[in-house]
Design an enzyme around this catalytic site. Sequence first.
Site, PDB file in Angstrom:
ATOM      1  N   HIS A 128       0.848  -1.192   0.000  1.00  0.00           N
ATOM      2  CA  HIS A 128       0.000   0.000   0.000  1.00  0.00           C
ATOM      3  C   HIS A 128       0.884   1.242   0.000  1.00  0.00           C
ATOM      4  O   HIS A 128       1.721   1.411   0.893  1.00  0.00           O
ATOM      5  CB  HIS A 128      -0.896   0.021   1.240  1.00  0.00           C
ATOM      6  CG  HIS A 128      -2.082  -0.882   1.125  1.00  0.00           C
ATOM      7  ND1 HIS A 128      -3.136  -0.821   2.002  1.00  0.00           N
ATOM      8  CD2 HIS A 128      -2.384  -1.857   0.241  1.00  0.00           C
ATOM      9  CE1 HIS A 128      -4.050  -1.727   1.665  1.00  0.00           C
ATOM     10  NE2 HIS A 128      -3.597  -2.370   0.599  1.00  0.00           N
ATOM     11  N   TYR A 154      -9.320   4.971   7.413  1.00  0.00           N
ATOM     12  CA  TYR A 154      -9.542   5.336   8.816  1.00  0.00           C
ATOM     13  C   TYR A 154     -10.680   6.343   8.871  1.00  0.00           C
ATOM     14  O   TYR A 154     -10.634   7.368   8.187  1.00  0.00           O
ATOM     15  CB  TYR A 154      -8.287   5.974   9.418  1.00  0.00           C
ATOM     16  CG  TYR A 154      -7.147   5.024   9.666  1.00  0.00           C
ATOM     17  CD1 TYR A 154      -6.850   4.591  10.954  1.00  0.00           C
ATOM     18  CD2 TYR A 154      -6.331   4.554   8.622  1.00  0.00           C
ATOM     19  CE1 TYR A 154      -5.782   3.727  11.205  1.00  0.00           C
ATOM     20  CE2 TYR A 154      -5.276   3.697   8.858  1.00  0.00           C
ATOM     21  CZ  TYR A 154      -5.010   3.291  10.148  1.00  0.00           C
ATOM     22  OH  TYR A 154      -3.957   2.430  10.385  1.00  0.00           O
ATOM     23  N   PRO A 178      -3.723   0.138  18.393  1.00  0.00           N
ATOM     24  CA  PRO A 178      -3.427  -0.281  17.016  1.00  0.00           C
ATOM     25  C   PRO A 178      -3.699   0.778  15.960  1.00  0.00           C
ATOM     26  O   PRO A 178      -3.448   0.534  14.779  1.00  0.00           O
ATOM     27  CB  PRO A 178      -4.346  -1.496  16.818  1.00  0.00           C
ATOM     28  CG  PRO A 178      -5.468  -1.284  17.779  1.00  0.00           C
ATOM     29  CD  PRO A 178      -4.869  -0.583  18.969  1.00  0.00           C
ATOM     30  N   LYS A 194       1.457   0.191  14.766  1.00  0.00           N
ATOM     31  CA  LYS A 194       2.834   0.176  15.242  1.00  0.00           C
ATOM     32  C   LYS A 194       3.182  -1.011  16.139  1.00  0.00           C
ATOM     33  O   LYS A 194       4.367  -1.263  16.389  1.00  0.00           O
ATOM     34  CB  LYS A 194       3.125   1.475  16.013  1.00  0.00           C
ATOM     35  CG  LYS A 194       3.239   2.680  15.107  1.00  0.00           C
ATOM     36  CD  LYS A 194       4.512   2.633  14.294  1.00  0.00           C
ATOM     37  CE  LYS A 194       4.521   3.638  13.153  1.00  0.00           C
ATOM     38  NZ  LYS A 194       4.091   3.111  11.883  1.00  0.00           N
ATOM     39  N   TYR A 208       3.833   6.854   9.648  1.00  0.00           N
ATOM     40  CA  TYR A 208       3.062   5.654   9.318  1.00  0.00           C
ATOM     41  C   TYR A 208       3.938   4.608   8.632  1.00  0.00           C
ATOM     42  O   TYR A 208       3.848   3.409   8.939  1.00  0.00           O
ATOM     43  CB  TYR A 208       1.869   6.003   8.426  1.00  0.00           C
ATOM     44  CG  TYR A 208       0.806   4.936   8.434  1.00  0.00           C
ATOM     45  CD1 TYR A 208      -0.192   4.923   9.402  1.00  0.00           C
ATOM     46  CD2 TYR A 208       0.804   3.904   7.483  1.00  0.00           C
ATOM     47  CE1 TYR A 208      -1.156   3.923   9.432  1.00  0.00           C
ATOM     48  CE2 TYR A 208      -0.144   2.901   7.508  1.00  0.00           C
ATOM     49  CZ  TYR A 208      -1.128   2.916   8.481  1.00  0.00           C
ATOM     50  OH  TYR A 208      -2.065   1.924   8.513  1.00  0.00           O
TER      51      TYR A 208
END
Length: 407
Positions: A83, A212, A304, A308, A398
């Site tokens: 991704h 998200y 979560p 990480k 990220y």
Amino acid sequence: MSDSDRTVRREMKCKLAIIGAGPSGLLLGQLLLRAGIDNVIIEKKSADYVQGRIRAGVLEQGTVDLLREAGAGRRIDDEGIVHRGLELVFGRCRDRIDLQGLTGDGAVTIYGQTEMTRDLMEAREGSGGLSFYEAEDVRLHDVDGERPYVTFMHDSQPYRLSCDYIAGCDGYHGISRHCIPQDVLVEYERVYPFSWLGLLSDTPPVHHELVYVNHERGFALCSQRSASRSRYYLQVPPTDRLEEWPDSRFWAELKRRLPDKLSQRLVTGPALEKSITPLRSYVAEPMQYGKLFLVGDAAHIVPPTGAKGLNLAASDVGTLYRILKKAYQENRFDVVGRYSEIALRRVWKATRFSWFMTSLMHTFPSREEMAFERRMQQAEYDYYVNSSAGQKTIAENYVGLPYDLVD
């Protein structure tokens, strides 16, 4: 049986005893075996139980690189889904974070922890590494002395494993952290006022990248394990129980929280697995005491939201692996005492990012002055997604910050 009774106790020796056969223990063991550093893994659960645990599936490039170095990267190279971006949704705003463009070719790889564990188990078996599953009465001794050792029972046979060092990879509920005296250990914790309800299904993902969602009814996350297997999460009260969430209720609530275009594309189906996970941030310092190193969840837990948890455990592994390589291959035992210092720098950076993403994307129903807090959350979101510097900050964290070098 007393520790001094050696008439029937089986005696063994190795350079590193690894407590716990989760991904961090297996990865560390396999990396060290390939570097010629012998180790033994001791795990209280069965191999089937360890492999069957369903956990994180978003891997940083550093984690993928460690899997390859461990000789366990073939399947992730073939089956992992790369991704190069992710989507954030707040109210009616839907914004894409270009991970690749903002970080100079950064990306994450979708690959389930179950598959990663399977690959590492197979690699260890192929390397001839010794592992004891279903070990009982595991105890660590003299961790602050010159000659630490581990005692345990296996198949009704007592064992004594002498070693140079011990790696505690046995999670938050394991025994390793408790070997550090209370007047030495400092613990930091924040418990969040919500949990994640997760559902795994054999249905095509609703979107080709992670999504998200901050919705007034609560957070939602759309993830995937493959082109035909999806993983979804909902923010729920910490008091909720699984029996309160039949599949039909889960799918109906997820549809409410998704933007219209995604909601219309959502394919539902029977749950393969469902679980509720409480969210918290936790860090223990130091991560080293004498000859004992804490690795992964034994030392820290993050919510979560920032993807990480597993990656942070892998970075601990990478740090300890490089330190032990320098010690044994270059006779640089002076670097061994720097593990906690080096590891904690990255731990706190990842803890901060996970806290930031959790605070940004969840509703906090128990907050006072909720209307004001919601407006501040909206302003925070608007700043980050409408600022090139803000987007880059999210993207860099990220995909994973670089590992600190071991000089």
